[in-house]
Scaffold this motif. Structure first.
Motif, short mmCIF file in Angstrom:
data_model
loop_
_atom_site.label_atom_id
_atom_site.label_comp_id
_atom_site.label_asym_id
_atom_site.label_seq_id
_atom_site.Cartn_x
_atom_site.Cartn_y
_atom_site.Cartn_z
N MET A 1 0.85 -1.17 0.00
CA MET A 1 0.00 0.00 0.00
C MET A 1 0.90 1.24 0.00
SD MET A 1 -2.77 1.50 2.79
CE MET A 1 -3.42 -0.06 3.22
N PRO A 2 0.66 2.16 -0.93
CA PRO A 2 1.48 3.37 -0.96
C PRO A 2 1.28 4.21 0.29
CG PRO A 2 -0.10 3.33 -2.79
CD PRO A 2 -0.33 2.12 -1.97
N ASN A 3 2.30 4.98 0.61
CA ASN A 3 2.25 5.84 1.78
C ASN A 3 1.70 7.20 1.35
OD1 ASN A 3 2.56 6.97 4.27
ND2 ASN A 3 4.78 6.96 4.25
N ALA A 4 0.40 7.28 1.12
CA ALA A 4 -0.23 8.51 0.65
C ALA A 4 -0.60 9.39 1.84
CB ALA A 4 -1.48 8.18 -0.16
N ALA A 5 -0.29 10.67 1.70
CA ALA A 5 -0.65 11.62 2.75
C ALA A 5 -2.15 11.88 2.68
CB ALA A 5 0.12 12.92 2.57
N ARG A 6 -2.75 12.03 3.82
CA ARG A 6 -4.17 12.33 3.90
C ARG A 6 -4.33 13.55 4.79
NH1 ARG A 6 -5.68 8.41 0.91
NH2 ARG A 6 -5.92 6.26 1.50
N SER A 7 -5.30 14.32 4.48
CA SER A 7 -5.58 15.49 5.29
C SER A 7 -6.73 15.16 6.24
CB SER A 7 -5.97 16.66 4.38
OG SER A 7 -6.31 17.78 5.15
N ILE A 8 -6.54 15.46 7.51
CA ILE A 8 -7.60 15.25 8.48
C ILE A 8 -7.80 16.53 9.26
CG2 ILE A 8 -7.22 12.76 8.69
CD1 ILE A 8 -5.83 13.37 11.37
N GLU A 9 -9.02 16.73 9.71
CA GLU A 9 -9.32 17.90 10.53
C GLU A 9 -9.47 17.45 11.97
OE1 GLU A 9 -12.77 21.27 10.86
OE2 GLU A 9 -12.24 20.50 8.87
N LEU A 10 -8.72 18.09 12.85
CA LEU A 10 -8.77 17.75 14.27
C LEU A 10 -9.65 18.74 15.01
CD1 LEU A 10 -4.98 17.08 14.94
CD2 LEU A 10 -6.78 15.38 14.66
N PRO A 11 -10.36 18.27 16.03
CA PRO A 11 -11.09 19.20 16.89
C PRO A 11 -10.09 20.16 17.55
CG PRO A 11 -11.69 16.92 17.39
CD PRO A 11 -10.54 16.88 16.44
#
Length: 82
Positions: free
Chosen positions: A1-11
């Motif tokens: 599985m590629p190491n793709a960056a993901r954007s997440i929003e934190l509280p």
């Protein structure tokens, strides 16, 4: 599985926590804080599974097998050949 960056929003409280860890030098980046937290959670889940397995063995719910037999069963369960 590629190491793709993901954007997440934190509280806000978690974002502030991550930023404080970076400011204090405990982590290099907010991404490191999140990665470390997820790795810690993964280890905790694995520990729980291991503890449950040990409890099953202690309660006599295990079966005797050899390492080779166990690996053959695992391979069969996931549909791989050796």
């Amino acid at each position: 599985m590629p190491n793709a960056a993901r954007s997440i929003e934190l509280p806000e409280d978690l974002r502030a926590f991550a930023e404080e860890r970076v400011r204090s030098g405990q982590s290099a980046s907010a991404e490191d804080v999140v990665r470390d937290a997820l790795e810690e959670k993964k280890r905790a889940v694995l520990r729980e599974a291991l503890d449950a397995g040990i409890a099953d063995l202690d309660a006599g719910r295990g079966i005797e097998t050899s390492p080779d037999e166990l690996m053959a069963e695992i391979y069969a369960d996931v549909g791989l050949s050796r």
